[in-house]
Enzyme design. Structure first.
Site, short mmCIF file in Angstrom:
data_model
loop_
_atom_site.label_atom_id
_atom_site.label_comp_id
_atom_site.label_asym_id
_atom_site.label_seq_id
_atom_site.Cartn_x
_atom_site.Cartn_y
_atom_site.Cartn_z
N ASP A 38 12.19 4.57 9.52
CA ASP A 38 11.24 5.21 8.56
C ASP A 38 11.04 6.73 8.77
OD1 ASP A 38 8.75 3.70 6.82
OD2 ASP A 38 8.50 5.78 7.46
N THR A 41 6.84 9.19 5.82
CA THR A 41 6.16 10.17 4.71
C THR A 41 4.75 9.71 4.55
OG1 THR A 41 6.47 8.61 2.98
CG2 THR A 41 8.33 9.83 3.33
N SER A 88 7.51 4.94 -3.69
CA SER A 88 7.02 3.76 -4.44
C SER A 88 5.96 3.94 -5.33
CB SER A 88 6.65 2.77 -3.32
OG SER A 88 5.42 2.90 -2.68
N THR A 103 15.24 9.89 -2.12
CA THR A 103 15.11 8.60 -1.35
C THR A 103 15.71 7.44 -1.99
OG1 THR A 103 13.58 9.34 0.03
CG2 THR A 103 13.55 7.02 -0.04
N THR A 128 12.56 -4.02 -7.77
CA THR A 128 11.32 -4.17 -8.55
C THR A 128 11.73 -4.78 -10.04
OG1 THR A 128 9.50 -3.03 -9.58
CG2 THR A 128 11.36 -1.48 -8.89
N ASP A 129 10.43 -5.34 -10.62
CA ASP A 129 10.75 -5.83 -11.75
C ASP A 129 10.47 -4.81 -12.70
OD1 ASP A 129 8.16 -5.35 -11.37
OD2 ASP A 129 7.34 -7.49 -12.42
N GLU A 130 10.18 -3.49 -12.42
CA GLU A 130 9.93 -2.33 -13.31
C GLU A 130 11.25 -1.79 -13.90
OE1 GLU A 130 6.86 0.25 -11.90
OE2 GLU A 130 5.92 -1.24 -10.89
N TYR A 152 10.09 6.85 -11.11
CA TYR A 152 10.28 5.73 -10.25
C TYR A 152 11.23 4.62 -10.56
CZ TYR A 152 8.95 1.44 -7.57
OH TYR A 152 9.28 0.22 -6.98
N LYS A 156 14.74 3.45 -8.99
CA LYS A 156 15.13 2.08 -8.52
C LYS A 156 16.20 1.45 -9.08
CE LYS A 156 13.23 0.21 -5.63
NZ LYS A 156 13.48 0.35 -4.20
N HIS A 278 3.25 4.82 -20.03
CA HIS A 278 2.42 3.56 -19.14
C HIS A 278 3.10 2.23 -19.72
CE1 HIS A 278 -1.36 1.62 -17.49
NE2 HIS A 278 -0.03 1.09 -17.20
P1 NAD Z 1 5.42 2.15 0.56
O1 NAD Z 1 5.18 3.33 -0.21
O2 NAD Z 1 4.11 1.57 0.97
O3 NAD Z 1 6.45 2.47 1.83
C1 NAD Z 1 7.60 3.09 1.74
C2 NAD Z 1 8.09 3.48 3.07
O4 NAD Z 1 9.30 3.92 3.02
C3 NAD Z 1 7.05 4.44 3.96
O5 NAD Z 1 6.90 3.87 5.31
C4 NAD Z 1 7.78 5.60 4.05
O6 NAD Z 1 7.44 6.45 5.07
C5 NAD Z 1 9.36 5.10 4.15
N1 NAD Z 1 10.18 6.11 3.47
C6 NAD Z 1 10.08 6.68 2.11
N2 NAD Z 1 11.26 7.65 2.07
C7 NAD Z 1 11.97 7.66 2.96
C8 NAD Z 1 13.13 8.06 3.64
N3 NAD Z 1 13.71 8.94 2.84
N4 NAD Z 1 13.75 7.43 4.78
C9 NAD Z 1 13.02 6.64 5.36
N5 NAD Z 1 11.83 6.05 5.18
C10 NAD Z 1 11.34 6.45 3.82
O7 NAD Z 1 6.28 1.21 -0.37
P2 NAD Z 1 6.13 -0.23 -0.39
O8 NAD Z 1 5.01 -0.84 -1.48
O9 NAD Z 1 5.88 -1.21 0.73
O10 NAD Z 1 7.48 -0.65 -1.31
C11 NAD Z 1 8.52 -0.93 -0.44
C12 NAD Z 1 9.77 -1.36 -1.32
O11 NAD Z 1 9.54 -2.54 -2.06
C13 NAD Z 1 10.30 -0.24 -2.26
O12 NAD Z 1 11.71 -0.07 -2.18
C14 NAD Z 1 9.75 -0.34 -3.48
O13 NAD Z 1 10.21 -0.05 -4.51
C15 NAD Z 1 9.79 -1.90 -3.68
N6 NAD Z 1 8.91 -2.67 -4.27
C16 NAD Z 1 7.46 -2.59 -4.17
C17 NAD Z 1 6.56 -3.25 -5.25
C18 NAD Z 1 5.06 -3.12 -4.74
O14 NAD Z 1 4.35 -3.59 -5.63
N7 NAD Z 1 4.57 -2.28 -3.97
C19 NAD Z 1 6.91 -4.10 -5.96
C20 NAD Z 1 8.46 -4.33 -5.93
C21 NAD Z 1 9.31 -3.73 -5.25
P1 TYD Z 2 -0.05 0.71 -9.57
O1 TYD Z 2 -0.73 -0.01 -8.62
O2 TYD Z 2 0.16 2.10 -9.59
O3 TYD Z 2 1.56 -0.04 -9.87
P2 TYD Z 2 2.58 0.04 -10.87
O4 TYD Z 2 2.17 1.20 -11.70
O5 TYD Z 2 3.88 0.26 -10.31
O6 TYD Z 2 2.51 -1.21 -11.70
O7 TYD Z 2 -0.42 0.16 -11.06
C1 TYD Z 2 -0.88 -1.13 -11.54
C2 TYD Z 2 -1.56 -0.99 -12.98
O8 TYD Z 2 -2.96 -0.48 -12.57
C3 TYD Z 2 -0.73 0.01 -13.73
O9 TYD Z 2 -0.94 -0.75 -15.03
C4 TYD Z 2 -1.63 1.43 -13.72
C5 TYD Z 2 -3.03 0.73 -13.65
N1 TYD Z 2 -3.88 1.57 -12.76
C6 TYD Z 2 -5.20 2.04 -13.31
O10 TYD Z 2 -5.69 1.67 -14.36
N2 TYD Z 2 -5.92 2.70 -12.46
C7 TYD Z 2 -5.49 3.26 -11.33
O11 TYD Z 2 -6.23 4.00 -10.76
C8 TYD Z 2 -4.35 3.01 -10.81
C9 TYD Z 2 -3.85 3.66 -9.53
C10 TYD Z 2 -3.42 2.11 -11.49
#
Ligand code: NAD
Ligand code: TYD
Length: 348
Positions: A38, A41, A88, A103, A128-130, A152, A156, A278
């Protein structure tokens, strides 16, 4: 059953889902050793792994997945790689796309090259589903086209396509998971659910983008971790596996539930200017991962209660994050972000 998992590399293991996954692995694979790579960041936090600091099965390496020398060093001898490392956050990627390209795209390529060069037996790309983009009704399956809307999700999608290209070109033993929005312990407070829980606890405004009608499908992080682990163990190489939350809610519904659970003043709700581009709604079908035997365990109701309790019990953890770099980010992102909408009847 499944593949050997004696030495497991988890990239991004100091982030939200990655750290939950490390806990999951050390419980479910008691004989395995886990290496976390890791970069730490703004989103990476060693405190997330603090309770494991004396566990001899865990090794932490600070480094960038986009640095080939570092990656070659840590990947050598691993049986499987789970790539969680990513930038992310959609909002930050809109502010500046540099780091998501670095990244999520370049980093993925460097990992794939190392997997190929050192003949690593298995690679799981956590996505991600995004990547499918938004749809008003129905749900995407794994064979649907990718139509990402923001930097983003575009990066992905690029990472996913690189993985699939290496599978086709080099027969790389790789798989992809695509999950819906996660929530639960250790999520950085930049994201909707933890931002609103912690703002509610601090009696700060709860910013709702647009009119709050955008829909996300919420998945508890522990369910995602179980599904990702299962895909690594039993999934078919070259395949993609959607992981759905089966809990579609509007953002306004989520915020109102957080208001109830934290018992904060409902007048903290603020409708603010919408996010550019959005996505209105994400929705996926996940029959393929269910055919491997995956079943979710968390309901959204229980998961939200547990999450609110976790943030209540870990105030020091999120106060330290909110007091650092995040304070500047928050000011830039939210200050002066005037409302476009107000709730019928008005809450202001
Ligand atoms: P996060 O932002 O909480 O954590 C990301 C981690 O990656 C951090 O610890 C950061 O330091 C590390 N990182 C970033 N750039 C790096 C690099 N160049 N080299 C090494 N480490 C690095 O993210 P998260 O929410 O835990 O998401 C994890 C994964 O799951 C991501 O690939 C994201 O796209 C995917 N994902 C997240 C969600 C969600 O809802 N959070 C949903 C679907 C998929
Ligand atoms: P987020 O947690 O940023 O995830 P993603 O954009 O990857 O889905 O946002 C979830 C939803 O919530 C998205 O529709 C944007 C909205 N949102 C707000 O309305 N207010 C906020 O302060 C944030 C961070 C997100």
């Amino acid at each position: 059953m499944g593949f050997t998992m004696a030495r497991i590399l988890v990239t991004g293991g100091a982030g939200f889902i990655g750290s939950n996954f490390v806990y999951h692995l050390l419980r479910e694979e008691p004989d395995a050793s886990v290496v976390v790579l890791d970069k730490l960041t703004y989103a990476g936090n060693l405190e997330n792994l603090q309770p494991l600091r004396d566990d001899p099965r865990l090794q932490f390496v600070r480094g960038d997945i986009a640095d080939p020398d570092t990656v070659r060093d840590v990947i050598r001898g691993c049986d499987i790689v789970y790539n969680f490392a990513a930038e992310s956050h959609v909002d930050r990627s809109i502010q500046d796309a540099h780091d998501v390209v670095w990244t999520n795209v370049r980093g993925t390529q460097v990992l794939l090259d190392a997997v190929r060069e050192l003949a690593i037996p298995r690679y799981v790309q956590v996505s991600t589903d995004e990547v499918y983009g938004s749809r008003a009704s129905g749900a995407f399956t794994e064979s649907d086209a990718l139509q990402p809307s923001n930097p983003y999700s575009a990066c992905k999608a690029a990472g996913d396509l690189l993985v699939l290209a290496y599978v086709r070109t080099w027969k790389l033993p790789a798989l992809v998971t695509r999950s819906s929005n996660n929530y639960g312990p250790y999520q950085h407070p930049e994201k909707l659910i933890p931002l609103h829980i912690t703002n509610a606890m601090e009696t700060k405004p709860l910013p709702i983008y647009g009119d709050g009608s955008n829909v996300r499908d919420w998945l508890h992080v522990e369910d995602n971790c179980r599904a990702i682990h299962l895909v690594g163990r039993q999934g078919v190489e070259g395949e993609i596996y959607n992981i759905a939350g089966h809990s579609e809610r509007s953002n306004l519904w989520i915020v109102e539930r957080i208001v109830e659970l934290t018992r904060c003043d409902p007048r903290l709700k603020r409708f603010v200017q919408d996010r550019p581009g959005h996505d209105f709604r994400y929705a996926i079908l996940d029959e393929k991962v269910r055919a491997l035997g995956y079943q979710p365990r968390w309901s959204l109701e229980e998961g939200l209660k547990q999450t609110v309790s976790w943030y209540r019990a870990h105030e020091g953890w999120w106060q330290r994050i909110k007091g650092g770099e995040f304070a500047d980010y928050y000011r830039g992102q939210y200050e002066g972000r005037d409302a476009e909408h107000s709730e019928p009847g008005g809450t202001e």
